[in-house]
Scaffold this motif. Structure first.
Motif, PDB file in Angstrom:
ATOM      1  N   LYS A   2       1.271  -0.596  -0.097  1.00 19.65           N
ATOM      2  CA  LYS A   2       0.577   0.080   0.091  1.00 19.65           C
ATOM      3  C   LYS A   2       1.032   0.967  -0.015  1.00 19.65           C
ATOM      4  O   LYS A   2       1.645   1.418   0.003  1.00 19.65           O
ATOM      5  CB  LYS A   2      -1.026  -0.101   1.124  1.00 19.65           C
ATOM      6  CG  LYS A   2      -1.861  -1.500   1.433  1.00 19.65           C
ATOM      7  CD  LYS A   2      -2.784  -0.787   2.690  1.00 19.65           C
ATOM      8  CE  LYS A   2      -3.832  -2.116   2.118  1.00 19.65           C
ATOM      9  NZ  LYS A   2      -5.031  -2.161   3.352  1.00 19.65           N
ATOM     10  N   VAL A  24      -4.235   3.568  -0.224  1.00 14.87           N
ATOM     11  CA  VAL A  24      -4.219   3.050  -1.405  1.00 14.87           C
ATOM     12  C   VAL A  24      -3.627   1.924  -1.692  1.00 14.87           C
ATOM     13  O   VAL A  24      -3.402   1.697  -2.022  1.00 14.87           O
ATOM     14  CB  VAL A  24      -4.200   4.101  -2.684  1.00 14.87           C
ATOM     15  CG1 VAL A  24      -5.065   3.898  -3.824  1.00 14.87           C
ATOM     16  CG2 VAL A  24      -4.388   5.300  -2.355  1.00 14.87           C
ATOM     17  N   PRO A  26      -2.799  -1.144  -4.172  1.00 16.36           N
ATOM     18  CA  PRO A  26      -2.006  -1.446  -5.445  1.00 16.36           C
ATOM     19  C   PRO A  26      -3.240  -1.257  -6.811  1.00 16.36           C
ATOM     20  O   PRO A  26      -4.691  -1.930  -6.622  1.00 16.36           O
ATOM     21  CB  PRO A  26      -1.430  -2.279  -5.854  1.00 16.36           C
ATOM     22  CG  PRO A  26      -1.219  -2.806  -4.169  1.00 16.36           C
ATOM     23  CD  PRO A  26      -1.985  -2.503  -3.786  1.00 16.36           C
ATOM     24  N   PRO A  27      -3.635  -0.469  -8.323  1.00 16.92           N
ATOM     25  CA  PRO A  27      -4.305  -1.747  -8.776  1.00 16.92           C
ATOM     26  C   PRO A  27      -3.997  -2.839  -9.379  1.00 16.92           C
ATOM     27  O   PRO A  27      -3.511  -3.776  -8.703  1.00 16.92           O
ATOM     28  CB  PRO A  27      -3.698  -0.455 -10.487  1.00 16.92           C
ATOM     29  CG  PRO A  27      -2.515   0.244 -10.060  1.00 16.92           C
ATOM     30  CD  PRO A  27      -2.056  -0.115  -8.678  1.00 16.92           C
ATOM     31  N   GLU A  31      -7.011  -2.140 -14.047  1.00 17.88           N
ATOM     32  CA  GLU A  31      -6.769  -0.858 -13.746  1.00 17.88           C
ATOM     33  C   GLU A  31      -5.811   0.382 -13.984  1.00 17.88           C
ATOM     34  O   GLU A  31      -4.401  -1.006 -13.867  1.00 17.88           O
ATOM     35  CB  GLU A  31      -7.624  -0.199 -12.117  1.00 17.88           C
ATOM     36  CG  GLU A  31      -8.488  -0.591 -11.615  1.00 17.88           C
ATOM     37  CD  GLU A  31      -9.012  -0.810  -9.646  1.00 17.88           C
ATOM     38  OE1 GLU A  31     -10.405  -1.278  -9.457  1.00 17.88           O
ATOM     39  OE2 GLU A  31      -8.062  -1.216  -8.899  1.00 17.88           O
ATOM     40  N   ARG A  33      -3.149   3.219 -12.204  1.00 17.35           N
ATOM     41  CA  ARG A  33      -2.786   4.650 -11.445  1.00 17.35           C
ATOM     42  C   ARG A  33      -2.005   5.726 -12.127  1.00 17.35           C
ATOM     43  O   ARG A  33      -1.489   5.864 -12.891  1.00 17.35           O
ATOM     44  CB  ARG A  33      -1.148   3.917 -10.067  1.00 17.35           C
ATOM     45  CG  ARG A  33      -1.736   5.103  -9.043  1.00 17.35           C
ATOM     46  CD  ARG A  33      -0.621   4.522  -8.207  1.00 17.35           C
ATOM     47  NE  ARG A  33      -1.060   4.288  -7.452  1.00 17.35           N
ATOM     48  CZ  ARG A  33      -0.761   3.242  -6.312  1.00 17.35           C
ATOM     49  NH1 ARG A  33      -0.033   2.728  -6.633  1.00 17.35           N
ATOM     50  NH2 ARG A  33      -2.405   2.159  -5.321  1.00 17.35           N
ATOM     51  N   LYS A  35      -0.884   9.457 -11.830  1.00 20.90           N
ATOM     52  CA  LYS A  35       0.340  10.343 -10.702  1.00 20.90           C
ATOM     53  C   LYS A  35      -0.452  11.405 -10.958  1.00 20.90           C
ATOM     54  O   LYS A  35      -0.297  12.313 -11.877  1.00 20.90           O
ATOM     55  CB  LYS A  35       1.476  10.064 -10.428  1.00 20.90           C
ATOM     56  CG  LYS A  35       2.192  11.548  -9.938  1.00 20.90           C
ATOM     57  CD  LYS A  35       3.638  11.338 -10.071  1.00 20.90           C
ATOM     58  CE  LYS A  35       4.471  12.513  -9.311  1.00 20.90           C
ATOM     59  NZ  LYS A  35       5.718  12.794  -9.080  1.00 20.90           N
TER      60      LYS A  35
END
Length: 67
Positions: A2, A24, A26-27, A31, A33, A35
């Motif tokens: 995380k 959060v 991880p994807p 999905e 991510r 930035k």
């Protein structure tokens, strides 16, 4: 693993917004991510804080992001 991020959080209708560290996950496989470089608090966020848009709290505000 995380990852910690800083987010603008509202814990309830009519309550103030606090800046907090959140974890959060991880994807997942479907999905990605992105930035976020910055995000603004818009009228929809303000309406949500006042209880007009959503009634599920806590809310992480700032959905109009620049990434």
């Amino acid at each position: 693993m995380k990852i910690l991020f800083v987010a603008a959080i509202c814990w309830g209708s009519g309550k103030g917004v606090t800046m907090e560290e959140i974890q959060v996950d991880p994807p997942k496989a479907t999905e990605i991510r992105v930035k976020m470089l910055c995000a603004s608090i818009c009228h929809t966020d303000i309406s949500s804080i006042q209880g007009y848009q959503y009634n599920k709290f806590p809310l992480a505000l700032g959905h109009e992001g620049v990434g």
